[in-house]
Write an enzyme that holds these catalytic residues in place. Sequence first.
Site, PDB file in Angstrom:
ATOM      1  N   ASN A 612      49.465  35.725  48.514  1.00 51.32           N
ATOM      2  CA  ASN A 612      50.030  36.968  48.167  1.00 51.32           C
ATOM      3  C   ASN A 612      48.839  37.759  48.232  1.00 51.32           C
ATOM      4  OD1 ASN A 612      50.356  39.368  46.245  1.00 51.32           O
ATOM      5  ND2 ASN A 612      52.029  38.240  45.428  1.00 51.32           N
ATOM      6  N   LYS A 614      48.299  41.111  47.864  1.00 53.38           N
ATOM      7  CA  LYS A 614      47.881  41.832  46.614  1.00 53.38           C
ATOM      8  C   LYS A 614      47.095  41.434  45.572  1.00 53.38           C
ATOM      9  CE  LYS A 614      51.505  44.637  45.703  1.00 53.38           C
ATOM     10  NZ  LYS A 614      52.797  45.047  44.975  1.00 53.38           N
ATOM     11  N   LYS A 681      42.771  27.547  50.486  1.00 55.23           N
ATOM     12  CA  LYS A 681      41.454  27.008  50.301  1.00 55.23           C
ATOM     13  C   LYS A 681      40.610  27.329  48.699  1.00 55.23           C
ATOM     14  CE  LYS A 681      39.086  27.814  54.264  1.00 55.23           C
ATOM     15  NZ  LYS A 681      38.088  27.503  55.291  1.00 55.23           N
ATOM     16  N   GLY A 684      39.468  31.959  43.894  1.00 52.22           N
ATOM     17  CA  GLY A 684      38.960  32.603  42.536  1.00 52.22           C
ATOM     18  C   GLY A 684      37.767  32.819  42.002  1.00 52.22           C
ATOM     19  N   GLU A 685      36.727  32.130  42.904  1.00 53.59           N
ATOM     20  CA  GLU A 685      35.288  32.371  42.492  1.00 53.59           C
ATOM     21  C   GLU A 685      34.376  32.692  43.655  1.00 53.59           C
ATOM     22  OE1 GLU A 685      34.121  28.660  39.901  1.00 53.59           O
ATOM     23  OE2 GLU A 685      35.770  28.306  40.819  1.00 53.59           O
TER      24      GLU A 685
HETATM   25 MO1  MOS Z   1      35.574  28.316  36.516  1.00 55.18          MO
HETATM   26  S1  MOS Z   1      33.567  28.544  36.280  1.00 55.18           S
HETATM   27  O1  MOS Z   1      36.068  28.169  38.058  1.00 55.18           O
HETATM   28  O2  MOS Z   1      36.392  28.122  35.306  1.00 55.18           O
END
Ligand code: MOS
Length: 720
Positions: A612, A614, A681, A684-685
């Site tokens: 997604n 957005k 892949k 989030g980080e």
């Molecule tokens: Mo996190 S530091 O991927 O909870």
Amino acid sequence: MTSRLDGPLKVTGQAKYGADNNLPGMVYGYLVLSTTARGEIESMDVTAAKSAPGVLAVYTPFDKVDLTTPSSMLGETWVPLQNREVSYYGQPIGLVVADSFERARDAAALVETGYQEAPAKTSFEDGIAEAEVAPDREDLEILDPDAGLESIADAFEASPVVVDQTYATATQNHAAMEPHSAVAAWEGDELTLHTPNQGSHMVAADVATALGVDASQVRVVNPYVGGAFGGKGKTSTPAFLASAVSRALGRPVKVVLTREQVFTATAGRASTRQRVALGADREGRLIAVRHDSWCSTDAARSFVEPTSHGTSLEWYATPNLAVSQRIVPLNVPPTTFMRAPGEAPGSFALESAIDELAIELEMDPIELRKRNNSTAPPGKDLQWSSKHLDECFTVGSQRFGWANRSPQGRTEGDWQVGMGVAVAMFPALRSPATVGIELRADGTAVVSTSGADPGTGLLTVMSTIGAEALDLPEERITPQLGDSALPPGGLSGGSTATASVGTAIQLAGVAAVDELTALASGPGAPFEGKDVTYAHGELFADGETIAFGDLLRRLGRESVSVSGSSAPGEELTKHSFSSFGAQFVEVKVHRWTREIRVSRMLGVFDCGRIINDKLATSQLQGGMIWGLSAALHEAMEVEGSGRVANGDFASYLLPVNADIGEVGVEFVKYPDTLHNSVGAKGLGEIGTVGVAAAVANAVCNATGVRVRHIPITIENLLVD
Ligand code: MOS
């Protein structure tokens, strides 16, 4: 493109967060925190507190609730009030329970604590002298077998150009908008607990262990989480205490941390010091990389921020490599996972050093990075399954106008303007996850897993992948999350949720179709004994179709339930996996005031398939803003006494809207089905990785001043 499904509920205040739960007869617990950094509690006088208006109970290590330390995939979790030892200032040492939050808070101020104080170590710089080898992070040395070298030092000897510098990063707090809290209520011997988390089944398991009850007796329900970033991975002090005290008092208990308490009664990011040495030939090819790291940790040594192992062990092709990791145990609040643990601070050091090497070589820093692109992590035989980092740089250079950058920066009136870049990487990982699919006679499907959506967009992603897996429009999918009674989902951590949960959804989708075709061709069914196929919600045989909802009704079934489970497996023996990105930053530094403004940022990312655009863009923008914040704002200031001096949002600096200029995000989109069948892949980080280095590199380009620590402040640029 689907907008965030829970967006309207959140912005209109209808989403119920943990502390929004209020129950009949509920009482309020307020934490008492230690006021010394190290010692033993000799006495706690609770007489005044106990007789204060509205107070029902006061719990301390002298009058405690019994809790057992749980251990999970995130490690051992400390439980409060079990002994009289204090190992940092601001440690939970008591809980006052009253009929209102205010009365509990006021009574907590009346608790008198006496300590047998012991000398405390609170300074990271001083503590480095007594650093210890980090558990489970071996020193590694990889030497080119053909070069006849005895040690990494020989490789540096043989390097025509060497950069060798030491960098430092500050302690941070996750500073999620939602503070940690818990609302616990027992019915008979069953506990329902509302507490923000990154995986409800994990908290349920922790709390059950701590209370000595069966996991089936604890249900954690918490569909909305106001930010976590690793800081809600482990079960919190409010969760343990609210659960135990609620059982003891026989009534619902709410415990909410104040913002100030969040800074010490939860865990944050370690401070680091990192020495990075790079040896190269005159063409910029790396001959040797050395990365030695030190990180702060608490007295219990509960967490290692793996900066060397998170960056230098993976990023660049080099024939010779040495990494080490040391820990510095201090009497400071605990440390834990925080968005890109290892990679975020590690990339500041490594990517600053690469920029310094580029300057030394008088080479474009992007060109230098391209010359040292790794096809596999150094010392490993497993190639990256997919790596489009060069394309990220090419796309980014074009869009950002990198060709206009001069090695000396430029000026615009009173502003010195500079550009910097850095690589971003974060490993592509998966965790075990199970997803349930319930097909209903009304033609809809529920897709559920116990994990959490702490703002990442997982709920919406589940709806999209569920719709694909069942070949249904998204409107007919109801995703469910955040309840430990649901099938055990992955952890929303390690950038794993989409790949883990998504793969499980696809497997559950296959199981759902198998189940439907079997039902349709079974005895007494409309297509009895026939070959049945399924597409877009309908079963088909002999030129006839029937919608699955109609089929279920004809068979007198309200619903059909199946599940799918996935876990990392054989792919790990075949490839190395990572997301990649190129971070571009433009800064303006005022000639006279030395104020630093980040005018433009652009991140170009290779994160596999983007489910997604957005949501992914918003997630990465957030990560990039985190990186800017680490570069210019955030630092927890610990006084000599061990007290956190800036534990509130007035003095712990975070960027506000006015600090943020243009934040561009682009993707190069190559689904990585070698990693998982969804092709995602993880993102989030990675957004935060590399940004601080790109800012420091841009500051250097603008001003000629190399700052080797973050946050970079005005004072650091007051040089002639
Ligand atoms: Mo996190 S530091 O991927 O909870």
